[in-house]
Design an enzyme around this catalytic site. Sequence first.
Site, PDB file in Angstrom:
ATOM      1  N   HIS A  63       0.832  -1.209   0.000  1.00 28.21           N
ATOM      2  CA  HIS A  63       0.000   0.000   0.000  1.00 28.21           C
ATOM      3  C   HIS A  63       0.872   1.267   0.000  1.00 28.21           C
ATOM      4  O   HIS A  63       0.580   2.237  -0.697  1.00 28.21           O
ATOM      5  CB  HIS A  63      -0.897   0.042   1.241  1.00 28.21           C
ATOM      6  CG  HIS A  63      -1.851  -1.115   1.361  1.00 28.21           C
ATOM      7  ND1 HIS A  63      -1.749  -2.054   2.353  1.00 28.21           N
ATOM      8  CD2 HIS A  63      -2.928  -1.471   0.618  1.00 28.21           C
ATOM      9  CE1 HIS A  63      -2.722  -2.944   2.226  1.00 28.21           C
ATOM     10  NE2 HIS A  63      -3.456  -2.620   1.180  1.00 28.21           N
ATOM     11  N   ASP A  97      -3.158  -7.364  -7.622  1.00 28.59           N
ATOM     12  CA  ASP A  97      -4.508  -7.779  -8.000  1.00 28.59           C
ATOM     13  C   ASP A  97      -4.681  -7.503  -9.491  1.00 28.59           C
ATOM     14  O   ASP A  97      -5.355  -6.549  -9.901  1.00 28.59           O
ATOM     15  CB  ASP A  97      -5.541  -7.025  -7.159  1.00 28.59           C
ATOM     16  CG  ASP A  97      -5.382  -7.318  -5.679  1.00 28.59           C
ATOM     17  OD1 ASP A  97      -5.975  -8.298  -5.214  1.00 28.59           O
ATOM     18  OD2 ASP A  97      -4.630  -6.607  -4.994  1.00 28.59           O
TER      19      ASP A  97
HETATM   20  P1  AMP Z   1      -6.310  -4.128  -0.528  1.00 27.98           P
HETATM   21  O1  AMP Z   1      -6.185  -3.291   0.699  1.00 27.98           O
HETATM   22  O2  AMP Z   1      -5.768  -5.517  -0.359  1.00 27.98           O
HETATM   23  O3  AMP Z   1      -7.674  -4.074  -1.158  1.00 27.98           O
HETATM   24  O4  AMP Z   1      -5.334  -3.479  -1.587  1.00 27.98           O
HETATM   25  C1  AMP Z   1      -5.412  -2.111  -1.911  1.00 27.98           C
HETATM   26  C2  AMP Z   1      -4.529  -1.844  -3.095  1.00 27.98           C
HETATM   27  O5  AMP Z   1      -3.182  -2.198  -2.766  1.00 27.98           O
HETATM   28  C3  AMP Z   1      -4.901  -2.675  -4.330  1.00 27.98           C
HETATM   29  O6  AMP Z   1      -4.794  -1.862  -5.479  1.00 27.98           O
HETATM   30  C4  AMP Z   1      -3.862  -3.767  -4.325  1.00 27.98           C
HETATM   31  O7  AMP Z   1      -3.586  -4.278  -5.605  1.00 27.98           O
HETATM   32  C5  AMP Z   1      -2.661  -3.030  -3.756  1.00 27.98           C
HETATM   33  N1  AMP Z   1      -1.711  -3.993  -3.192  1.00 27.98           N
HETATM   34  C6  AMP Z   1      -1.953  -4.921  -2.240  1.00 27.98           C
HETATM   35  N2  AMP Z   1      -0.847  -5.658  -2.005  1.00 27.98           N
HETATM   36  C7  AMP Z   1       0.117  -5.190  -2.836  1.00 27.98           C
HETATM   37  C8  AMP Z   1       1.483  -5.535  -3.090  1.00 27.98           C
HETATM   38  N3  AMP Z   1       2.075  -6.525  -2.432  1.00 27.98           N
HETATM   39  N4  AMP Z   1       2.156  -4.825  -4.008  1.00 27.98           N
HETATM   40  C9  AMP Z   1       1.552  -3.815  -4.688  1.00 27.98           C
HETATM   41  N5  AMP Z   1       0.279  -3.440  -4.500  1.00 27.98           N
HETATM   42  C10 AMP Z   1      -0.431  -4.106  -3.596  1.00 27.98           C
END
Ligand code: AMP
Length: 279
Positions: free
Chosen positions: A37, A150
């Site tokens: 994030h 994702d």
């Molecule tokens: P989430 O909180 O899991 O819904 O993720 C929020 C955003 O962070 C989404 O756009 C995810 O693709 C991105 N994200 C989550 N994990 C990673 C990671 N390891 N590397 C890059 N982006 C990430």
Amino acid sequence: MKIINKIREMQQLSRQWRGNDRRIGLVPTMGALHEGHFSLIRKSLEKTDITIVSIFVNPTQFGENEDFNQYPRDFSRDRNSCAEMGVAAVFHPPNQEMYGPDFSTWITEEKLSRPWCGSARPGHFRGVATIVGKLFNATLPDLAVFGQKDAQQALVIKRLVRDLNFPIEISIAPIIREEDGLAKSSRNNYLNEDERARAVAIYRGLTMIRQLYEAGEKNTQILTDKVKREIAAAEGSLEYAEIRDQRTLELLTQIDRPAILAVAAYFGSTRLIDNCFLP
Ligand code: AMP
């Protein structure tokens, strides 16, 4: 840094910023923030004048038997991280602010959201597309940053923005990994020590496939068999491992155009996803 819980208040503030010619960046998250994030937030800080981070665990993208209730939540830690980084506002609405009792309008993308997580998690991308549309309308950004982690979600959102004419630039940031290669995820918190050690098999599998591909192997069956075996050897339970067209997500038998390999697997009861481009 402002903490905002109401859509109206968020819209008013964003309008004010836009009126002062400020470029607004949005980073949508479900909280339990980690380096993945933070990399998205940094990208928004670099590319815009004002960065808004939304923190909302969106109930409509979880299936009935999924982990909505257990999903890690640590708002005070997340808020401090955002403040330290220079985020201008955290948008943190309660559920009833986003979904009224008679909520009945949905956004459904009907092609890219079919395979992979779309078939494994029915309704998931309807929930994602709808909440992202709502977050765009609440925060009025010029730019929104999502993660390549994702991959299918990134494609669905780019399609949604194109098809519904949201005047928003979409930026996709690379996958941030742990030292051993496991992709960072809020769900990694669920893994016990043994599962955590075994889960790196996903990354090992992706790396092996990349090497085989670079050595000339283009047959997707042969390539995906490798990752399947790697995950089985680590006692992971595979949900899917498929190579598809990078743009259309059409299933490929030979890699004769830019492709993407995506994997979903369970270690214990934790579902993990990862992916890589080929080439
Ligand atoms: P989430 O909180 O899991 O819904 O993720 C929020 C955003 O962070 C989404 O756009 C995810 O693709 C991105 N994200 C989550 N994990 C990673 C990671 N390891 N590397 C890059 N982006 C990430």
